[in-house]
Design an enzyme around this catalytic site. Sequence first.
Site, PDB file in Angstrom:
ATOM      1  N   LYS A  95     -60.923 -29.257   1.034  1.00 53.28           N
ATOM      2  CA  LYS A  95     -59.533 -29.728   0.963  1.00 53.28           C
ATOM      3  C   LYS A  95     -59.370 -31.030   0.176  1.00 53.28           C
ATOM      4  O   LYS A  95     -58.342 -31.268  -0.437  1.00 53.28           O
ATOM      5  CB  LYS A  95     -58.950 -29.896   2.371  1.00 53.28           C
ATOM      6  CG  LYS A  95     -58.607 -28.570   3.022  1.00 53.28           C
ATOM      7  CD  LYS A  95     -57.753 -28.761   4.259  1.00 53.28           C
ATOM      8  CE  LYS A  95     -57.301 -27.421   4.809  1.00 53.28           C
ATOM      9  NZ  LYS A  95     -58.398 -26.718   5.535  1.00 53.28           N
ATOM     10  N   GLU A 117     -47.675 -31.779   7.025  1.00 53.81           N
ATOM     11  CA  GLU A 117     -47.950 -31.397   8.404  1.00 53.81           C
ATOM     12  C   GLU A 117     -49.440 -31.105   8.512  1.00 53.81           C
ATOM     13  O   GLU A 117     -50.119 -30.905   7.498  1.00 53.81           O
ATOM     14  CB  GLU A 117     -47.159 -30.139   8.792  1.00 53.81           C
ATOM     15  CG  GLU A 117     -47.806 -28.822   8.372  1.00 53.81           C
ATOM     16  CD  GLU A 117     -47.758 -28.560   6.876  1.00 53.81           C
ATOM     17  OE1 GLU A 117     -46.925 -29.195   6.187  1.00 53.81           O
ATOM     18  OE2 GLU A 117     -48.547 -27.723   6.401  1.00 53.81           O
ATOM     19  N   SER A 384     -66.947 -23.267   2.757  1.00 51.33           N
ATOM     20  CA  SER A 384     -65.807 -24.159   2.491  1.00 51.33           C
ATOM     21  C   SER A 384     -65.864 -25.479   3.254  1.00 51.33           C
ATOM     22  O   SER A 384     -65.292 -26.465   2.808  1.00 51.33           O
ATOM     23  CB  SER A 384     -64.494 -23.436   2.793  1.00 51.33           C
ATOM     24  OG  SER A 384     -64.482 -22.917   4.106  1.00 51.33           O
TER      25      SER A 384
HETATM   26  C1  LIG Z   1     -58.349 -25.344   5.907  1.00 52.98           C
HETATM   27  C2  LIG Z   1     -59.647 -24.690   5.762  1.00 52.98           C
HETATM   28  C3  LIG Z   1     -59.764 -23.347   5.331  1.00 52.98           C
HETATM   29  C4  LIG Z   1     -58.584 -22.462   5.095  1.00 52.98           C
HETATM   30  O1  LIG Z   1     -57.754 -22.806   4.041  1.00 52.98           O
HETATM   31  P1  LIG Z   1     -57.739 -22.016   2.659  1.00 52.98           P
HETATM   32  O2  LIG Z   1     -56.525 -22.570   1.990  1.00 52.98           O
HETATM   33  O3  LIG Z   1     -57.627 -20.556   2.961  1.00 52.98           O
HETATM   34  O4  LIG Z   1     -58.996 -22.331   1.953  1.00 52.98           O
HETATM   35  C5  LIG Z   1     -61.038 -22.822   5.137  1.00 52.98           C
HETATM   36  N1  LIG Z   1     -62.148 -23.548   5.400  1.00 52.98           N
HETATM   37  C6  LIG Z   1     -62.080 -24.826   5.822  1.00 52.98           C
HETATM   38  C7  LIG Z   1     -63.339 -25.558   6.085  1.00 52.98           C
HETATM   39  C8  LIG Z   1     -60.843 -25.436   6.032  1.00 52.98           C
HETATM   40  O5  LIG Z   1     -60.779 -26.710   6.454  1.00 52.98           O
END
Ligand SMILES: *Cc1c(COP(=O)(O)O)cnc(C)c1O
Length: 400
Positions: A95, A117, A384
């Site tokens: 993010k 938010e 992610s």
């Molecule tokens: C917020 C988040 C997601 C989901 O958001 P996407 O917009 O679908 O990528 C996925 N993995 C992590 C670690 C997150 O913090």
Amino acid sequence: MPQSPFADLPDTTGHFGRFGGQRIPAELKRVMDEIDAAYEEIRVREDFRQELADLFADYVGRPSPIFHARRLSEQLGGAQIHLKREDLNHTGAHKINHCLGEALLAKFMGKTKVIAETGAGQHGVALATACALVGIPCEIHMGQVDIEKEHPNVTKMKILGADLVAVTRGTATLKDAVDSAFEEYLKDPQQYIYAIGSVVGPHPFPKMVRDFQSIIGREAREQFQARHGRLPDHVAACVGGGSNAIGMFTAFLEDDEVRLVGIEPAGEGLDTPRHSATLTLGKPGEIHGMACYVLEDAEGQPMPVHSIASGLDYPGVGPQHSYLKEQGRVDYVSATDDECLEAFLTLSRVEGIIPALESAHAVAWAMRTAPTLSADQHILVNLSGRGDKDADYVAARLGL
Ligand SMILES: *Cc1c(COP(=O)(O)O)cnc(C)c1O
């Protein structure tokens, strides 16, 4: 070369085929068009590109490495699994990539406040971090129920200097926080900017957030090619709103030999109402200013959704994913809460990497798929984020 069906999207009206656009009142359209114009201006400016590139390198710690999960691959007995380590980024997930971009854009436009938010607090912490760095005030709206559940993130946002607004209306969760943040934004959309946390919302946000996240796939494609002299056979990522997935997929869209797979949360099962598999079970509709796949109840209202991973429980999904599904370029599948927990624990114990519950959905798909493939096949998974935020919850749930 024939024109690719994926090049140059969205069009100038913000559409990916019939998805996306600006399903918002006219006065907000004007503000969104200003944001788009400012973005298109800085996007190609050398000083902005350099500033973002420097921050990615020196602040986020990019490029994030690709790790060959040898022990996991061996144990499963099939394809080789590789992880793109977005979990190693500053603040622990992907993010930060788009939050930095949004904060720089806000500063360039002379905005006096960034509003957003947050549900579990991940977007809030990443945005508060980026705003602290760039030096711009930041106001985060969060449901009172979530504030009580997500204490570490609440504390971090306060330490980082964000103004935290506790939302007590309705169910005091994410949806009420969105309403509250949006009301605050509408008080002065000229001075404020609403920083959306994924590839969702009205144009230009799905495009902008994608562009900021596309560094993931650009790096990964080059890293993989350099190491293996070829591309991976499968590239997988979890899909909530879809930002980490589109960030990974964008670099591979033209590579027909690479299968792209998005993994949605099947929660307690696709045959129960307790899931959030928008592309798998939803249908085309509208939500939050865009046309996209939506999960709706019988009255046409957004369905209350569920996932063990709070970053994935959204009843809409990015318009570009909706388009890629209809084009057949990306396969959207799902993994349940239980499969996610198993993947969470397995990756932790076999490789010493604690994944975010969101990312564990993609790992679960890889674990399910690898044994069906031969050992010379390669699966690249976008990891992610890291699972520190989920550790206490998982330990309590599994009785560790
Ligand atoms: C917020 C988040 C997601 C989901 O958001 P996407 O917009 O679908 O990528 C996925 N993995 C992590 C670690 C997150 O913090």
